[in-house]
Design an enzyme around this catalytic site. Sequence first.
Site, mmCIF file in Angstrom:
data_model
loop_
_atom_site.group_PDB
_atom_site.id
_atom_site.type_symbol
_atom_site.label_atom_id
_atom_site.label_comp_id
_atom_site.label_asym_id
_atom_site.label_seq_id
_atom_site.Cartn_x
_atom_site.Cartn_y
_atom_site.Cartn_z
ATOM 1 N N ASP A 170 0.820 -1.212 0.000
ATOM 2 C CA ASP A 170 0.000 0.000 0.000
ATOM 3 C C ASP A 170 0.853 1.260 0.000
ATOM 4 O O ASP A 170 0.699 2.138 -0.857
ATOM 5 C CB ASP A 170 -0.932 0.007 1.219
ATOM 6 C CG ASP A 170 -1.955 -1.116 1.185
ATOM 7 O OD1 ASP A 170 -2.461 -1.405 0.095
ATOM 8 O OD2 ASP A 170 -2.236 -1.701 2.244
ATOM 9 N N ARG A 191 -0.524 0.878 16.554
ATOM 10 C CA ARG A 191 -1.037 2.022 15.813
ATOM 11 C C ARG A 191 -1.039 3.333 16.602
ATOM 12 O O ARG A 191 -0.713 4.391 16.052
ATOM 13 C CB ARG A 191 -2.442 1.720 15.278
ATOM 14 C CG ARG A 191 -2.493 0.609 14.233
ATOM 15 C CD ARG A 191 -1.511 0.870 13.118
ATOM 16 N NE ARG A 191 -1.599 -0.100 12.046
ATOM 17 C CZ ARG A 191 -0.584 -0.817 11.590
ATOM 18 N NH1 ARG A 191 0.618 -0.668 12.129
ATOM 19 N NH2 ARG A 191 -0.728 -1.663 10.590
ATOM 20 N N ASP A 193 -7.633 -0.067 11.065
ATOM 21 C CA ASP A 193 -6.468 0.796 11.240
ATOM 22 C C ASP A 193 -6.722 2.244 10.857
ATOM 23 O O ASP A 193 -6.137 3.165 11.429
ATOM 24 C CB ASP A 193 -5.273 0.247 10.452
ATOM 25 C CG ASP A 193 -4.575 -0.881 11.173
ATOM 26 O OD1 ASP A 193 -4.814 -1.046 12.386
ATOM 27 O OD2 ASP A 193 -3.784 -1.597 10.538
ATOM 28 N N SER A 202 -1.887 -10.050 3.041
ATOM 29 C CA SER A 202 -1.785 -8.785 3.763
ATOM 30 C C SER A 202 -1.231 -9.102 5.146
ATOM 31 O O SER A 202 -1.843 -9.861 5.910
ATOM 32 C CB SER A 202 -3.168 -8.131 3.873
ATOM 33 O OG SER A 202 -3.089 -6.953 4.644
#
Length: 408
Positions: A18, A98, A127, A179
């Site tokens: 990404d 995160r 996320d 992923s």
Amino acid sequence: MDKKDIKKVVLAYSGGLDTSIIIPWLKENYNNCEIIAVAGNVGQADELDGLEEKAIKTGASKLIVADLVDEMVDEIIVPSVKMGAKYETYLLGTAFARPVIAKRLAEIALEEGADAICHGCTGKGNDQVRFELAIKRFAPEMKIIAPWREWDIKSRDEEIDYAEAHNVPLKISRETNYSKDKNLWHLSHEGLDLEDPANEPDYDKPGFLEMGISPMQAPDAPTYVTLDFEAGAPVAINGEKMKASKIIAKLNELGGANGIGIIDIVENRLVGMKDRGVYETPGGTILYFAHEQLEMLTVDKDTLHLKQKLAVDYADLIYNGKWYSPLQEALTAFANESNRYVTGTVKLKLYKGNIIPAGMTSPYSLYSEDLATFDESDYDQKDAQGFINLWGLPTKVQAMRDAKIKNN
């Protein structure tokens, strides 16, 4: 803010699929703006190798690597261990990392005079919420760019097409295009064959598991490990004092070698859909287990039971991106206070994916062998009669009332 006014963007950069294509995409769609790539080092090890060269080659002006391992461990993971926070058996690996990454992104964006912060989270996942809530807490006026909510790319295959067309080097192929998210605490796997819950994960396939091996391949002999805790925090492994992040790293080695901490779950995402994932959390699984063992010995019944209830709320809070909140501060204070006496040593046996208790001691133990023994003790068993009479009095009175109503 209009696109034409965005001159400098801070990008959350991992070097994965990404974020690798986001750099040229931003250049194309945001007036060739300056891009400062920021990689949060949360213990993903060799994934940081070659990242600076790749970021600059694809269009970033520079790469900033922020060392966030100990902040993540000491400020988020250790309190979560104390609380016993689990989200539907998931040990919150991605959710732990995160907040500290997003906080640092906001700080760097303000320091660099950036006009916007960009992340590569999809519009389907958790996320995006975790990143943006933390950014709003530390840079509330900052514009946030989320390409997955803007561009025409619809799939990871199309992302690979875009990367190939723009000469962006990738470490994956279409066949290995899971992923993944990795940090010191865990590694997640999603996508490809795992999207169908009917498919069994191929744990023995070379290269699938990265933090350890499958239980089927684990040694025939068990591995013993001892963990020391002080007030609920891990302080030593096998008698050697070290900081918590080093203990987790060592437990990852021991747990991974014995097939510990692999789960396959379908979880409920914040955005409303169910998602299937395989998680590797070898060290974290051992740490949670050991801590729970010591709590059984040192925490009173009422506090332990309430903490187990609050652990669900604490896990929800972390999973849903609300780490930087008054509720977190209040619950963390409870976790710390309830762990005041969770001090001692736990011995465990690791064997083919299993964690087996092998003894524990604590100077603050609430266990009394004299009271619990089946042999002669100071406990007067006659005391139980009066206790039961009082404890059962409401039940007796209700039964007498019901009998009276029935007879009338």
